[in-house]
Write an enzyme that holds these catalytic residues in place. Structure first.
Site, PDB file in Angstrom:
ATOM      1  N   HIS A  57       0.849  -1.190   0.000  1.00 42.90           N
ATOM      2  CA  HIS A  57       0.000   0.000   0.000  1.00 42.90           C
ATOM      3  C   HIS A  57       0.885   1.241   0.000  1.00 42.90           C
ATOM      4  O   HIS A  57       1.216   1.787   1.060  1.00 42.90           O
ATOM      5  CB  HIS A  57      -0.924  -0.011   1.220  1.00 42.90           C
ATOM      6  CG  HIS A  57      -1.954  -1.090   1.199  1.00 42.90           C
ATOM      7  ND1 HIS A  57      -3.232  -0.899   0.712  1.00 42.90           N
ATOM      8  CD2 HIS A  57      -1.897  -2.385   1.592  1.00 42.90           C
ATOM      9  CE1 HIS A  57      -3.923  -2.028   0.819  1.00 42.90           C
ATOM     10  NE2 HIS A  57      -3.118  -2.952   1.343  1.00 42.90           N
ATOM     11  N   GLN A 151     -11.163   0.127  -0.407  1.00 41.52           N
ATOM     12  CA  GLN A 151     -10.867  -0.155   0.992  1.00 41.52           C
ATOM     13  C   GLN A 151     -12.119  -0.190   1.873  1.00 41.52           C
ATOM     14  O   GLN A 151     -12.231  -1.010   2.779  1.00 41.52           O
ATOM     15  CB  GLN A 151      -9.906   0.903   1.530  1.00 41.52           C
ATOM     16  CG  GLN A 151      -9.577   0.812   3.007  1.00 41.52           C
ATOM     17  CD  GLN A 151      -8.736  -0.409   3.361  1.00 41.52           C
ATOM     18  OE1 GLN A 151      -7.524  -0.370   3.295  1.00 41.52           O
ATOM     19  NE2 GLN A 151      -9.375  -1.507   3.744  1.00 41.52           N
ATOM     20  N   HIS A 213      -8.325  -8.598  -1.456  1.00 39.80           N
ATOM     21  CA  HIS A 213      -8.106  -8.797  -0.025  1.00 39.80           C
ATOM     22  C   HIS A 213      -9.197  -9.759   0.429  1.00 39.80           C
ATOM     23  O   HIS A 213     -10.378  -9.398   0.492  1.00 39.80           O
ATOM     24  CB  HIS A 213      -8.251  -7.481   0.744  1.00 39.80           C
ATOM     25  CG  HIS A 213      -7.106  -6.540   0.592  1.00 39.80           C
ATOM     26  ND1 HIS A 213      -6.677  -6.066  -0.623  1.00 39.80           N
ATOM     27  CD2 HIS A 213      -6.307  -5.950   1.538  1.00 39.80           C
ATOM     28  CE1 HIS A 213      -5.666  -5.229  -0.430  1.00 39.80           C
ATOM     29  NE2 HIS A 213      -5.415  -5.151   0.870  1.00 39.80           N
ATOM     30  N   GLU A 216      -9.336 -11.706   5.313  1.00 42.63           N
ATOM     31  CA  GLU A 216      -8.286 -11.246   6.233  1.00 42.63           C
ATOM     32  C   GLU A 216      -8.903 -11.126   7.628  1.00 42.63           C
ATOM     33  O   GLU A 216      -9.098 -10.039   8.167  1.00 42.63           O
ATOM     34  CB  GLU A 216      -7.694  -9.913   5.777  1.00 42.63           C
ATOM     35  CG  GLU A 216      -6.448  -9.533   6.555  1.00 42.63           C
ATOM     36  CD  GLU A 216      -5.840  -8.211   6.112  1.00 42.63           C
ATOM     37  OE1 GLU A 216      -4.801  -7.836   6.678  1.00 42.63           O
ATOM     38  OE2 GLU A 216      -6.400  -7.549   5.216  1.00 42.63           O
ATOM     39  N   ASP A 312       3.167  -5.382   2.405  1.00 43.63           N
ATOM     40  CA  ASP A 312       1.844  -4.874   2.760  1.00 43.63           C
ATOM     41  C   ASP A 312       1.903  -3.416   3.182  1.00 43.63           C
ATOM     42  O   ASP A 312       1.335  -2.558   2.520  1.00 43.63           O
ATOM     43  CB  ASP A 312       1.176  -5.743   3.831  1.00 43.63           C
ATOM     44  CG  ASP A 312      -0.339  -5.565   3.871  1.00 43.63           C
ATOM     45  OD1 ASP A 312      -0.865  -4.799   3.042  1.00 43.63           O
ATOM     46  OD2 ASP A 312      -0.995  -6.207   4.700  1.00 43.63           O
TER      47      ASP A 312
END
Length: 423
Positions: A57, A151, A213, A216, A312
């Site tokens: 990121h 996100q 993603h 997680e 990450d």
């Protein structure tokens, strides 16, 4: 102009010690390759293809040191909430400056290829626009794939009349390379499932790669990975699809995992594990024993399922440390996933080189093979085992036959006369 690198230990080329470079490409790998305009003696050091950071990121870089925000719980979900407010009002130039500095940091450790997870849940798409500009400005020295990552969710986010799903599509139209998603952060299981269907549909529509993603979480009932794999299989899109994190898969029962391993092999799905970040974030609700929070990396390796490691985060709201040094990520990863058997050491570097290149679909232009661009790094070790054991530095990064950087080996003065053992 031609260059010959001699006295090298070349990864996956046990019988070769020289690399001949001409016009920015690898002309030959072998021994006694003849004359060249310039000869560089590597003094027995290890040559690898450049590091690949498969999950980073860049837009969050160093936000964790802002005194105005603090992740009190240390959890993934508090960090997401904090970032939602933090990003508002950030200009494109501020974002570009942050991204460029992050790229410089990771490049200084030998990384030349980055898959940049970039938040697009912003009506102005500030981060996406900044990342795309930096990608194009640095393309000669660093390869960046930009992921349109919602996100705050595809369907759980809406602002100024635009949903996360709308913004993902806008980002793809602007030139983002991959479709992202975060189904476990949607408001319901149904919305998470709908997001996966839409991710695959958009990827096919715009001919993009997928990087989600996925699961997680420590919840062993999470099943978005299963659905992502199924949708990719139905569309014949498994090799273009990456499931990142998949922490919950490390907590599921073995019978379920066994069945899914067969389906992963069938689909060709790719995986990324982020060892340092998920070791830090996961298991927050556990007392003892505490789960490691990592997916089944060792089992993926043993079953020939493509898996790579990523940094990450670097000092952001999710993770308070990190440097972008992929040697550190590899070291943590092989310890946490127990990839330290005799047969593992010769192939462990694949986790931060070839495997990442495979999921980024760079195989035609990446690697230590004749005819490919002369992109490689030099580590301060005589073998792959010594490089991992001693966590050595990257001394040089070469791009198209030219040095991005070169460092002198460290020298030590000591009163003890000791020769370091090697294997």
């Amino acid at each position: 102009m031609s260059k010959k690198f001699i006295n090298a230990c070349i990864y996956k080329h046990d019988d070769a010690s020289e690399i001949l470079v001409e016009d920015g490409k690898i002309k030959a790998i072998g021994t006694d390759l003849g004359q060249a305009d310039e000869t560089i003696d590597l003094a027995g050091r290890l040559v690898l293809p450049p590091y690949v950071d498969s999950h980073l990121h860049l837009d969050y870089y160093f936000t964790g040191q802002d005194p105005k925000v603090k992740n009190e719980s240390g959890t993934l979900f508090e960090a997401i909430d904090l970032w939602n407010d933090y990003k508002k009002g950030t200009s494109k130039e501020e974002m570009k400056e942050r991204i460029r500095q992050a790229v410089k940091d990771v490049a200084a450790y030998g990384t030349q290829f980055i898959r940049a997870q970039t938040d697009c849940t912003d009506p102005n798409l500030t981060g996406i626009k900044a990342a795309l500009e930096v990608r194009d400005e640095l393309k000669d020295n660093i390869t960046i794939q930009v992921v349109a990552f919602p996100q705050n969710g595809m369907f759980s986010y809406e602002e100024e009349g635009k949903t996360g799903r709308d913004l993902v599509e806008e980002a793809l139209q602007l030139g983002a390379d991959c479709v992202g998603g975060i189904p476990h952060n949607e408001w319901s299981r149904e919305d998470g499932m709908a997001s996966i269907k839409e991710i695959v549909r958009l990827a096919i529509k715009y001919d993009k790669l997928i990087d989600v993603h996925c699961d997680e979480t420590d919840d062993d009932q999470a099943r978005f990975l299963e659905m992502l794999n199924a949708e990719a299989m139905k569309q014949g899109y498994g090799q273009e699809t990456t499931a990142s994190h998949t922490c919950s898969f490390g907590s599921v029962n073995d019978a379920y995992a066994f069945r899914m391993m067969g389906l992963f092999r069938q689909s060709g799905l790719n995986f990324v594990s982020c060892p340092t970040e998920n070791l830090f974030l996961q298991g927050r609700q556990d007392t003892y024993p505490k789960r490691r929070g990592l997916t089944r990396v060792k089992e993926f390796v043993d079953n020939d399922i493509n898996v790579a490691f990523g940094q990450d985060s670097i000092v952001d709201l999710w993770y308070p440390a990190g440097s972008g040094n992929m040697m550190n990520i590899l070291d943590n990863g092989i310890h946490a996933t127990q990839l330290m058997r005799e047969e593992d050491f010769p192939r462990n570097f694949d986790l931060i080189t070839y495997n990442g290149a495979k999921l980024m679909q760079l195989e035609d232009s990446y690697g230590l093979d004749e005819g490919k661009p002369a992109n490689f790094i030099v580590l301060d070790a005589p073998s792959v085992f010594e490089a991992q054991r001693c966590r050595v530095e990257c001394l040089a990064s070469i791009r198209n036959g030219e040095y991005l950087f070169e460092k002198a080996p460290r020298e030590y003065q000591t009163a003890l006369d000791i020769d370091r053992k090697t294997k």
